[in-house]
Write an enzyme that holds these catalytic residues in place. Structure first.
Site, PDB file in Angstrom:
ATOM      1  N   SER A 156       0.831  -1.203   0.000  1.00  0.00           N
ATOM      2  CA  SER A 156       0.000   0.000   0.000  1.00  0.00           C
ATOM      3  C   SER A 156       0.873   1.264   0.000  1.00  0.00           C
ATOM      4  O   SER A 156       1.703   1.436  -0.886  1.00  0.00           O
ATOM      5  CB  SER A 156      -0.958  -0.056   1.197  1.00  0.00           C
ATOM      6  OG  SER A 156      -1.973   0.896   1.074  1.00  0.00           O
ATOM      7  N   GLU A 251     -10.143  -2.997  -5.737  1.00  0.00           N
ATOM      8  CA  GLU A 251      -9.549  -1.970  -4.899  1.00  0.00           C
ATOM      9  C   GLU A 251      -9.335  -0.683  -5.679  1.00  0.00           C
ATOM     10  O   GLU A 251      -9.079  -0.683  -6.878  1.00  0.00           O
ATOM     11  CB  GLU A 251      -8.246  -2.453  -4.283  1.00  0.00           C
ATOM     12  CG  GLU A 251      -7.194  -3.016  -5.204  1.00  0.00           C
ATOM     13  CD  GLU A 251      -5.924  -3.351  -4.420  1.00  0.00           C
ATOM     14  OE1 GLU A 251      -5.418  -2.463  -3.708  1.00  0.00           O
ATOM     15  OE2 GLU A 251      -5.468  -4.491  -4.520  1.00  0.00           O
ATOM     16  N   HIS A 281      -7.829  -5.082  -1.099  1.00  0.00           N
ATOM     17  CA  HIS A 281      -6.577  -4.356  -0.883  1.00  0.00           C
ATOM     18  C   HIS A 281      -5.638  -5.150   0.032  1.00  0.00           C
ATOM     19  O   HIS A 281      -6.005  -5.555   1.135  1.00  0.00           O
ATOM     20  CB  HIS A 281      -6.889  -2.993  -0.271  1.00  0.00           C
ATOM     21  CG  HIS A 281      -5.714  -2.104  -0.092  1.00  0.00           C
ATOM     22  ND1 HIS A 281      -4.942  -1.673  -1.143  1.00  0.00           N
ATOM     23  CD2 HIS A 281      -5.169  -1.544   1.020  1.00  0.00           C
ATOM     24  CE1 HIS A 281      -3.982  -0.888  -0.696  1.00  0.00           C
ATOM     25  NE2 HIS A 281      -4.091  -0.803   0.608  1.00  0.00           N
TER      26      HIS A 281
END
Length: 311
Positions: A156, A251, A281
Site C-alpha cells: 500500500s 480496490e 486491498h
C-alpha cells in the site's frame, strides 16, 4: 532490460470456493471495523496483526540511532549478504513495524532471507520528506551491517514508499544498488489520476477515495502531490531493478498498479504485474483464510529468490 527478466501482465482467476471464502472474509472485516474501539492507529495495528507469525523465524528488535523496528530471520539464510527492507502500509498515517511482524515473517519464511521492517515518521505529525529519508537511513543501516544484496518490499503506502526508495537508490553512484522490488497494492499516485479511484464499479471493502485524499493531504506537506517523492508514478524510472507488482481487482488502487507497470515497461524496467480477480486491498495479509493469499506470497517469494540468485 536486465538479462533473464522481461515485462508481463498476468491475470489470476479464482474459483467458486475461494470466492465464497473471500465473501466470508469481507463479513469478518465489517464485523471487526464496526466493533473496534480505540484510536485509529491502535485499531489498524490490531487488524494488521491478524497475519500470523511464521513458526520458524526469530525476531529481534532494532533500536539504532536512525532505525527502529525489527529484524526477522529465517532459521538458515543461504547467503550472509542478502536482506529485505520492508516498508509498511497504512496511508502514511497508520501502521507500525510491531504490527507487521507477522506479515513480514510470512515473506521471510518463504524467501529464506532476513528482513528489516522499520517504523517511519507518520503524518500528520511528520510530512515529506521524513518517510523517504528514514527509508534511506534503513538502507544505509543494512549496508553498514554487511548486506549488499538488498531487495525492497512494501504494501500500500509502504509499496509507494518502496518505489520512491528504489528510484532514489537506483541512481546511486556509490555503494550497492537494490537487486529488486516487490510491492503489494502500491499507492503510486497521490494526485489520483487513476480511473479506478472514482469508478463506482470498483467496490473496495477496505479503503475509500475520501480516506486516501485525507491521507495524501496530511502526508505531502509543502510538496505537490505529483512530486516524485510523493508519487513514484512520476519518478524517472530508468535504471530500476526487476519489479513485481501484485494487486486485486476490487480496490481503488488498481490503476495505481497498472499505470506504474506501464510506465516502468516503457522505461525498459523488467516488471511483472499480477492482477488477482476479486481480491481486496493487500489481500496477501490474509494467509490464514485465503489460498490466493498464500499463492500470491509464494509467487512473490519465487520472484525475490530469482532476483537474489541473479545478482
Amino acid at each position: 532490460m536486465k538479462a533473464g527478466f522481461g515485462s508481463k501482465t498476468e491475470f489470476i482467476r479464482i474459483g467458486p470456493g475461494e470466492r465464497e471464502r473471500e465473501r466470508a472474509l469481507r463479513d469478518r472485516f465489517a464485523t471487526f471495523w464496526s466493533a473496534a474501539k480505540g484510536s485509529p492507529r491502535t485499531i489498524y495495528d490490531a487488524f494488521i496483526s491478524g497475519s500470523p507469525i511464521a513458526a520458524d523465524v526469530t525476531i529481534d528488535s532494532v533500536d539504532d540511532e536512525a532505525v527502529h523496528g525489527f529484524f526477522i530471520r529465517p532459521p538458515r539464510a543461504p547467503a550472509a549478504d542478502e536482506a529485505i527492507l520492508f516498508l509498511h502500509g497504512g496511508g502514511y498515517v497508520l501502521g507500525s513495524a510491531m504490527a507487521y511482524r507477522g506479515f513480514v515473517s510470512q515473506i521471510v519464511s518463504r524467501v529464506n532471507v532476513p528482513a528489516l521492517v522499520i517504523d517511519y515518521p507518520l503524518a500528520p505529525e511528520a510530512s515529506l520528506p521524513a518517510a523517504p529519508n528514514t527509508a534511506r537511513n534503513a538502507w544505509q543501516y543494512l549496508v553498514r551491517k554487511g548486506f549488499n544484496q538488498i531487495a525492497i518490499v512494501g504494501d500500500s503506502a509502504g509499496g509507494g514508499l518502496s518505489l520512491v526508495t528504489l528510484a532514489s537508490l537506483s541512481k546511486n553512484t556509490f555503494g550497492p544498488r537494490p537487486v529488486g522490488g516487490a510491492v503489494f497494492s502500491p499507492w503510486t499516485d497521490l494526485s489520483f489520476t487513476g480511473a479506478s479511484m472514482t469508478d463506482p464499479a470498483v467496490i473496495d471493502p477496505l479503503i475509500s477515495f475520501d480516506y486516501l485524499r485525507d491521507c495524501a493531504a496530511k502526508y505531502v506537506g509543502p510538496y505537490r502531490p505529483d512530486h516524485p517523492l510523493a508519487s513514484p508514478l512520476f519518478s524517472d524510472l530508468k535504471g530500476l531493478p526487476p519489479l513485481l507488482i501484485q494487486v486485486g481487482t476490487d480496490e481503488k488502487l488498481l490503476d495505481d498498479s497498472r499505470q506504474y507497470a506501464a510506465r516502468a515497461s516503457q522505461a525498459d524496467v523488467p516488471v511483472e504485474l499480477q492482477i488477482f480477480e476479486g481480491m481486496h486491498h493487500v489481500f496477501q495479509l490474509d494467509v490464514s483464510h485465503l489460498e490466493t493469499s498464500r499463492n500470491a506470497l509464494d509467487s512473490a517469494a519465487r520472484f525475490l529468490r530469482t532476483v537474489f540468485d541473479a545478482s
